[in-house]
Structure formats: structure tokens, C-alpha cells
Design an enzyme around this catalytic site. Structure first.
Site, mmCIF file in Angstrom:
data_model
loop_
_atom_site.group_PDB
_atom_site.id
_atom_site.type_symbol
_atom_site.label_atom_id
_atom_site.label_comp_id
_atom_site.label_asym_id
_atom_site.label_seq_id
_atom_site.Cartn_x
_atom_site.Cartn_y
_atom_site.Cartn_z
ATOM 1 N N ARG A 192 55.787 92.834 26.921
ATOM 2 C CA ARG A 192 56.268 93.680 27.631
ATOM 3 C C ARG A 192 56.709 95.321 26.410
ATOM 4 O O ARG A 192 57.151 94.537 25.544
ATOM 5 C CB ARG A 192 57.735 94.010 28.745
ATOM 6 C CG ARG A 192 57.752 94.826 29.356
ATOM 7 C CD ARG A 192 59.285 94.122 30.757
ATOM 8 N NE ARG A 192 60.515 93.823 29.873
ATOM 9 C CZ ARG A 192 61.002 95.234 29.773
ATOM 10 N NH1 ARG A 192 60.489 96.334 29.609
ATOM 11 N NH2 ARG A 192 61.627 95.066 29.392
ATOM 12 N N HIS A 193 56.267 96.252 26.380
ATOM 13 C CA HIS A 193 56.919 97.094 25.685
ATOM 14 C C HIS A 193 58.622 97.872 26.167
ATOM 15 O O HIS A 193 58.594 97.506 27.562
ATOM 16 C CB HIS A 193 55.888 98.506 26.168
ATOM 17 C CG HIS A 193 55.984 99.999 25.009
ATOM 18 N ND1 HIS A 193 57.162 100.664 25.940
ATOM 19 C CD2 HIS A 193 55.074 100.488 24.009
ATOM 20 C CE1 HIS A 193 56.932 101.622 24.650
ATOM 21 N NE2 HIS A 193 56.015 101.139 23.430
ATOM 22 N N PRO A 194 59.146 98.100 25.465
ATOM 23 C CA PRO A 194 60.638 98.461 25.720
ATOM 24 C C PRO A 194 60.486 99.509 26.486
ATOM 25 O O PRO A 194 62.210 99.637 27.538
ATOM 26 C CB PRO A 194 61.067 98.873 24.119
ATOM 27 C CG PRO A 194 60.507 99.002 23.225
ATOM 28 C CD PRO A 194 58.960 98.241 23.717
#
Lengths: 389, 389
Positions: free
Chosen positions: A229-231
């Protein structure tokens, strides 16, 4: 006459071994430089011994050293030192990736090298650089991946420590090394002066941490591993479909709307929990559950077509076999070959830097046999008669 | 006069947004180039909106854009186009990371740019490059990490798809973009001619797959995720101790002997299953069990001292807080600061390229306010009187 690349007037002496240094000189060779590997007659480049092998020749060594030449020189032997010094005198660039202090022990520290050739660009790529408390320590990729923080943000908390699946510690140091060499060469065009470029692998790991350092220093929260996931952008991650996972990157509101439309899920779009990117990031677990309810009803291939046609960036998670056989990667000439006298036709990753006015050949010169270019190298320095050892 | 870096005679026009392009121009600015960000008045660089914020200013934007200038220009407005064209005429380099076709729509494709300035180096960094079947597709880091194979070799098979915890797809494209720009600039010193550099993020992912492609093409075995282990060197991985995991990289027989000595485990050394690197790689699971039997008896700190003193490369797995506070990283000046007029003192990752003869300042110029350098930029092109909009 066809030129080999924009760097075809550069002569590079290459004392590097294994990966970080050879990666830097591989890019130099790919861009047209003449790269002469100087290897110790007894030990040579360790990577020649790394499997798997094709007819006894290392696939690893062959891909990193395509287009280079080799001469075997014992830098503790006076005759060979004389050859080496003539090469240094003539070279534009010398690259090594020994532990700091090794070149001094050989009598070829920066002070001596610039005596021989004041115009030389000397690039030293090492684990920790040539200054600072850890400078004398040995490092490998795994060590700097651990120390530099990238492992702390990669993977899943419950899965245990996770290494980036490629030697990103070595490779980024090779790329920053190349960047330093070219910067110093460009300056030399005006000043006529050489320089030493000092690149440490650990420093490069810090430089590629991207927003992790900025985020931590802004809010004091230590970044954690985020799986796939992107933060801070949502939805921007891997999702399950009927058969395999796909990546969907709906990085802003318009794309999120298009995604919900493609999935025929207006209820997700209307849900106040998913109204802004911040809310979607806070509620990413529930959003993933909702999106996957629909995504698992059809195959990855079908969804990639539907979601892609809607204009939402998405893609498969390819394995190496799929990468090697991808039509676009072929069209970009990213799988090239060499015709090796021992191993036969060997395919490998190509050069991602495409520059107008220069060929991007599908076939490159193979990696050298140890000492395979002795005559040509001796001729270059006017010592062709010294070829008898 | 102190020079800002080896590239201090370069003028760069920067149309880039978010990450891949801004990373390339950040390295240009770090190396001394004058980088002028041209931002649309209404939309600006999207990254200005990425949290977390310090006094309302994006930490993400500030770290990637330190040392650059900004002018707001509407490239659909005739007056602003005239300013832009004067800048292009004067620049050495123009960098953009739009989707292919966008520059043409603005009337600034490569054909037009080289009409304005035949010496210009034009770097286009995009998801898939300017040729090939996927060229028109949008891409984000996650998409190329999935498509390019790195996710297929990162993580644990049972943990699900794993992204590299930093945007390695963007960052490596930025670095290869920088490499292409410098190669073309170096060639221009002799030919006087400009060039277009075309770098695709997906291509760069293929170029950093290292031995995965070579291994697959040599033996036909599709590389799998390897957790925290090197694919072909053993022991070279993360191990549990009494308190936390450590990295131990005993890359050859001598180091393996030293490791067994440091652990006082001559039985491991004597075990025929662990005699060669190939055998250790085949039997890596059992070897890990044996090594951890001893490693879990003492703390990470103790073992790192003992194993390090024995000369075996090893290190902790640091989180971002530990990285930022590490003494060596401080000594290497890898955490720098800017004094931002809005956000105050902001710390961020430094420049890993150290070149003799140039300062490596602890303090760099802050990222620009939108349009914050209008006057200076207009003065550069002799249009200071046009500053009234």
C-alpha cells in the site's frame, strides 16, 4: 561511422568487483564509454564465480559486464604496476569499490592517482564512504538495506524482516556513483581539473527513503511497513481478483470516481468514510474489503481491461518470466543479447536511457574473458611489445 | 567565491511534478544547477498538497524541491508562453514527466523545443517511455513496481504481494533520467548539439532486477520472493537474536568460518551440509535454525559487537528514527536542513554524492513558494518589466 553512445570519448579504468561498482561502469559502457576492467590474475572479479552458469560462465557476471574489456594485472608486481600507471595517465575515469584504505595500501590513494593524472575523475564506491565512524567497516547490500531504513518500511509487520528483492543498496550506489562521475566530468570540461567522487552505499539508502524521513521529521511518527500500500494515497495498492492480484492506483478524486464507476459501485463513491483521500487512507482496510467484494468476481485480465479502459492506472503483478516476455518491454528493447564465445547467445536486461541520435543496439558486446583484451589494452598505451608476460 | 557544485553553470527548466521528475531535478540542484520550476498558476505541483504538513507546507514537497526556484506560468496564455520560450531559449536542460503527448498538445514537443533551442537537452521521464504499445498509458510507482517484476521477488510467498517500501519506481527513473541528461550534456560539449532523453519508469524497473533476469534466462526457474535472504549467497540474511533481528552477511568461506568462530559453533563449520556456498544455500533453512539457536541467547547489540569484531559484515535493522539519529549518517551529512520562511527549520535527507573541491552544505536553500522567484527569473531573460501580471 556509427558512434557507440554519447560517452564514446571516455576511457574508464574499472577496478570494481561484484555489483555496486560494476553497475556504475555498466551504465558507462552502455552509454558508449570504453571500459577496461583491471582484474587480479589469481582472484579476478568474484562475480565470475556466482551461479547459475551457462557453459561454465556466470550469468550474473555476463549481464553486469557486457561491453567491457579485461586485462589481468597484479598490482603488487612492478611490471604490471607500470602498465597500470600508464593506463591511469591516459584515463578519464577510474572507478573502484574496495573498502576505504585498500587503494592506499596498493600505493594508489587519491593523492598518488592525481599525481599520475591531475585530470582524472576518481570514483570510490564503498559501503559507508571514505569519512565518518563506520568508514573502515565492510558492507554488503543486505547490511545497508538493514541499516538504512528501507527494510523497516518494506513488507508486513507480521511477516518478519523483508529485504527488497533486488540488491537495491548496490544498484542505487552504482547509479549515484555514475551521477557523481558525470557531474565531475562536466565540470572538468571547464576547469580541466580532476576530482574524487566518494559515494557510500548507506548514504544512498538514506537518499532513497523518499517521504519516510520527511514524514517522520514532520509528525514524529516512525514509519512502519505497509505491505503493498502507499502510505498516504488511497486506493493505491494490490487487490485480489478471481485469479491473481492486480495493482490499482487511483491517486486522486477523479480517478477514484472512475474506479467506482468501472466497478459499478456507486455506493462506495457515496460513502462519507471514503469522501477525501485522507478519509480513504484512514479507512483503507474497509475500503479494500468493499473494492475486493466486486474485484473477486472476475479475473485479473478482465478487470485490467475494464479499469484501464476507464482511465484508471492499473496493472498486473508480473513475475520475471512475464516481464521477459512482455510486448512493451520488447518494443522498448529492454531485453538485449550478447553473443558470447563460450556461453553462446545470452539475453539480459537492456539500457533504459534512450537518447536521440544514438543506436540502442539489440545486441551488445559480450562480457570479457579474464585478460581477454590484453593486446588491445597494451596497444592503447603503446606497450604492445609488453604483451608477453 | 564559493561555487554551489560542479553543475553550477547549468540552467534547468523544470516542468516536473510529484516524484520521478522532481527527484532528477533535485539531484541537479544538489549538484549546483540553477533549477527553475515552471508551475501552472492554478494547479502547481500536486506534491504541494501531500501531507504531512509543517505550518501548512508539505514535508514531501519541501524535501524534493529544496534549492529550486519557482515561477507560475500558464502555458495556454500567450504572454506566459513568450516568457516560457525565452526561458527555453536560454536553458541547457528541460525536464518534464508528463504522459507522452502532453508536451505536443501544449505545442512544445521535441520538434518545437529544438527549433527554439537547438542546444537544448530535453529529458522526458514517463511511465512507459515515448515508444511502444503502452506509451499512452498513465503509470504510478505502484503500477510499474507490479509490472516490472520487483514485487514478484520481494516479500514472503505466504504474506501476499509486497511493495518496496519506498517509491523505487519513481526514484530509479529519476536517477536514470539524471544519468541520461548528463550523458547528453557531456556529448554536447563536443558536438554543440542538443538531444532528447526518453526514460520510462517500467524500463528502469527491468534494469534494476539485477540477477533475477539473468538467473531466469540461464536456468528457466522463475525467481520467487525470498523474504530477507539473498537468492544465491548463504548465510546472507536477517536472523533473530534475543531482542531484535540483525543482518549477517557472510558472503564467502572465510567469513563463514569467522562467523562460526564468533558464535563458538565449530559443529556448524564441520557439518558437511554447510561445506560450500551451494550446499549452504540448498540447506539454508536448517542452517538458519542452527545459527539462531545460538543467536537468540544474546541481544542484537552484543552480537553485532562480537560478530563485527570478528570481521563479519553485519548490522542492525534500523527504523527511520534510528536512521535519522545515527552518528555515521550525521557525520556523512546525510540529514541536512533548510530554513523555510513558512515552515521554519526543516530537516531532510542529504546528497549522497560527495565531490572534492565543493562544499556539501549542512543547510540548503528551501523549496520555493509558488511563483516565489518570478522577479529573479524574469530578470534572467531580460523581462524584468514583465513582472506585473
Amino acid at each position: 561511422m556509427t558512434r557507440t553512445g554519447p560517452l564514446d570519448r571516455l576511457l574508464v579504468i574499472d577496478l570494481t568487483r561484484v555489483l555496486a561498482g560494476p553497475y556504475a561502469t555498466m551504465v558507462l559502457a552502455d552509454m558508449g564509454a570504453r571500459v577496461i576492467k583491471v582484474e587480479a590474475p589469481a582472484t579476478a572479479d568474484d562475480a565470475r564465480e556466482f551461479g547459475p552458469f551457462i557453459n561454465g560462465k556466470s550469468a550474473y557476471f555476463m549481464s553486469l559486464n557486457r561491453g567491457k574489456e579485461s586485462i589481468a594485472l597484479n598490482l603488487k608486481d612492478d611490471h604490471d604496476r607500470a602498465i597500470f600507471e600508464k593506463l591511469v595517465a591516459k584515463a578519464d575515469v577510474l572507478v573502484e569499490n574496495y573498502r576505504p584504505g585498500t587503494m592506499e595500501k596498493l600505493g594508489y590513494g587519491w593523492d598518488r592517482l592525481k599525481d599520475i593524472n591531475p585530470k582524472l575523475i576518481y570514483a570510490a564506491i564503498s559501503g559507508f564512504g571514505h569519512t565518518g565512524p563506520y568508514r573502515a567497516r565492510a558492507a554488503y547490500d543486505m547490511v545497508v538495506q538493514g541499516m538504512g531504513g528501507i527494510m523497516s518500511v518494506t513488507g508486513y509487520p507480521e511477516a518478519g524482516p523483508t529485504r527488497v528483492g533486488t540488491s537495491i543498496g548496490d544498484i542505487t550506489a552504482g547509479l549515484f556513483g555514475f551521477a557523481g562521475i558525470m557531474s565531475a566530468l562536466y565540470d572538468r570540461e571547464r576547469t580541466g581539473k580532476g576530482a574524487m567522487v566518494d559515494v557510500g552505499m548507506l548514504d544512498c539508502q538514506v537518499a532513497i527513503l523518499e517521504n519516510a524521513i520527511g514524514r517522520y521529521l514532520a509528525d514524529g511518527v516512525v514509519p512502519q511497513p505497509l505491505g503493498a500500500r502507499h502510505p498516504s494515497i488511497t486506493p493505491f495498492e494490490a487487490f485480489a481478483t478471481k485469479d491473481s492480484h492486480i495493482i490499482v492506483a487511483a491517486g486522486n478524486r477523479t480517478l477514484f470516481e472512475k474506479l467506482c464507476g468501472a466497478l459499478e459501485r456507486p455506493d462506495i463513491m457515496a460513502d462519507p468514510d471514503f469522501e477525501t483521500n485522507d478519509l480513504r487512507t484512514q479507512n483503507h482496510e474497509r475500503l479494500k474489503v468493499e473494492l475486493e467484494k466486486t474485484l473477486v468476481t472476475r479475473s485479473a485480465e478482465e478487470w485490467l481491461r475494464v479499469i484501464g479502459d476507464a482511465g484508471v492506472p492499473c496493472g498486473p503483478i508480473n513475475n520475471v518470466e512475464q516481464v521477459v516476455n512482455d510486448a512493451h518491454i520488447a518494443a522498448r528493447n529492454m531485453i538485449i543479447r550478447t553473443d558470447d564465445p563460450v556461453a553462446g547467445t545470452v539475453r539480459m536486461a537492456g539500457n533504459p536511457i534512450k537518447v536521440t541520435g544514438f543506436d540502442d543496439p539489440r545486441k551488445r558486446r559480450p562480457a570479457p574473458q579474464l585478460d581477454g583484451d590484453r593486446e588491445a589494452v597494451l596497444e592503447l598505451i603503446g606497450m604492445a611489445d609488453a604483451s608477453a608476460r
